[in-house]
Design an enzyme around this catalytic site. Sequence first.
Site, PDB file in Angstrom:
ATOM      1  N   TYR A  24       0.807  -1.237   0.000  1.00  8.60           N
ATOM      2  CA  TYR A  24       0.000   0.000   0.000  1.00  8.60           C
ATOM      3  C   TYR A  24       0.836   1.280   0.000  1.00  8.60           C
ATOM      4  CZ  TYR A  24      -3.666  -3.364   1.062  1.00  8.60           C
ATOM      5  OH  TYR A  24      -4.520  -4.433   0.998  1.00  8.60           O
ATOM      6  N   ASN A  75     -12.872   4.150  -1.361  1.00 14.84           N
ATOM      7  CA  ASN A  75     -12.013   2.975  -1.243  1.00 14.84           C
ATOM      8  C   ASN A  75     -12.633   2.146  -0.126  1.00 14.84           C
ATOM      9  OD1 ASN A  75     -10.199   0.977  -0.807  1.00 14.84           O
ATOM     10  ND2 ASN A  75      -8.386   2.302  -0.733  1.00 14.84           N
ATOM     11  N   HIS A  81     -15.281  -6.309  -0.684  1.00 15.26           N
ATOM     12  CA  HIS A  81     -15.372  -7.724  -1.043  1.00 15.26           C
ATOM     13  C   HIS A  81     -16.494  -8.445  -0.292  1.00 15.26           C
ATOM     14  CE1 HIS A  81     -11.548  -6.815  -2.839  1.00 15.26           C
ATOM     15  NE2 HIS A  81     -10.978  -6.615  -1.659  1.00 15.26           N
ATOM     16  N   ASP A  88     -25.871  -1.704  -1.497  1.00 17.21           N
ATOM     17  CA  ASP A  88     -27.258  -1.222  -1.509  1.00 17.21           C
ATOM     18  C   ASP A  88     -27.312   0.282  -1.268  1.00 17.21           C
ATOM     19  OD1 ASP A  88     -28.256  -3.735  -2.025  1.00 17.21           O
ATOM     20  OD2 ASP A  88     -28.804  -4.164   0.055  1.00 17.21           O
ATOM     21  N   HIS A 101      -8.778   1.967  -5.385  1.00  9.70           N
ATOM     22  CA  HIS A 101      -7.927   1.067  -4.597  1.00  9.70           C
ATOM     23  C   HIS A 101      -6.467   1.444  -4.805  1.00  9.70           C
ATOM     24  CE1 HIS A 101     -11.214  -1.752  -3.751  1.00  9.70           C
ATOM     25  NE2 HIS A 101     -11.586  -1.526  -4.994  1.00  9.70           N
ATOM     26  N   LEU A 102      -5.699   1.386  -3.745  1.00  9.73           N
ATOM     27  CA  LEU A 102      -4.260   1.650  -3.834  1.00  9.73           C
ATOM     28  C   LEU A 102      -3.566   0.543  -4.620  1.00  9.73           C
ATOM     29  CD1 LEU A 102      -4.383   2.440  -0.139  1.00  9.73           C
ATOM     30  CD2 LEU A 102      -3.335   4.098  -1.682  1.00  9.73           C
ATOM     31  N   SER A 103      -3.891  -0.690  -4.260  1.00 14.43           N
ATOM     32  CA  SER A 103      -3.318  -1.847  -4.954  1.00 14.43           C
ATOM     33  C   SER A 103      -4.238  -2.214  -6.118  1.00 14.43           C
ATOM     34  CB  SER A 103      -3.202  -3.031  -3.980  1.00 14.43           C
ATOM     35  OG  SER A 103      -4.501  -3.480  -3.602  1.00 14.43           O
ATOM     36  N   ARG A 112     -10.142 -11.245  -3.560  1.00 14.80           N
ATOM     37  CA  ARG A 112     -10.151  -9.791  -3.817  1.00 14.80           C
ATOM     38  C   ARG A 112     -10.609  -9.463  -5.235  1.00 14.80           C
ATOM     39  NH1 ARG A 112      -7.367  -7.654   0.654  1.00 14.80           N
ATOM     40  NH2 ARG A 112      -5.825  -9.123   1.412  1.00 14.80           N
TER      41      ARG A 112
END
Length: 150
Positions: A24, A75, A81, A88, A101-103, A112
């Site tokens: 990260y 994020n 997940h 909703d 997302h960072l990754s 993931r």
Amino acid sequence: MSKPIYVLSGPNLNLLGVREPEIYGRDTLADVQGRCESRAKKAGLTVVFRQSNHEGELIDWVQEAREKACALIINPAGYGHTSVALLDALKTLTIPIVECHLSNPAAREDFRRKTYVSLAATGVVSGFGAASYELAVEAAAGLVGANPPA
Ligand code: DQA
């Protein structure tokens, strides 16, 4: 005065900089906030930047964004997940939603590869470390027609 972009970060992202830095990065969440604020300013926008480790609090903020934000960047971290409830809530929004997302979760463990949030997102930015957030601000600014001239 236009409405701000809401930038929400989920669980464990308060530990950014010390949490698995090889994945990260070493930027802290405060660093990321500064980068988002600068990028938004260039487009004449502001951000409301928040982080929570609690699913319900994130959902409350998504609901708040329905009225108060021009766009939402999220994020969702691990909740992306797992959380149908977060999906909703996101589905009630009519403003642009950028998942961030960072990754690059698609290149990591199988669990993931799926995020519920993607089902409600206008688009996804992932894999660029802290720059993912800046790119997400740029994308959101473009979606609300606020990008500065090149
Ligand atoms: C993350 C990726 C998720 O899979 C993980 O649970 C996180 C962070 C990212 O920013 O790369 O907590 O959302």
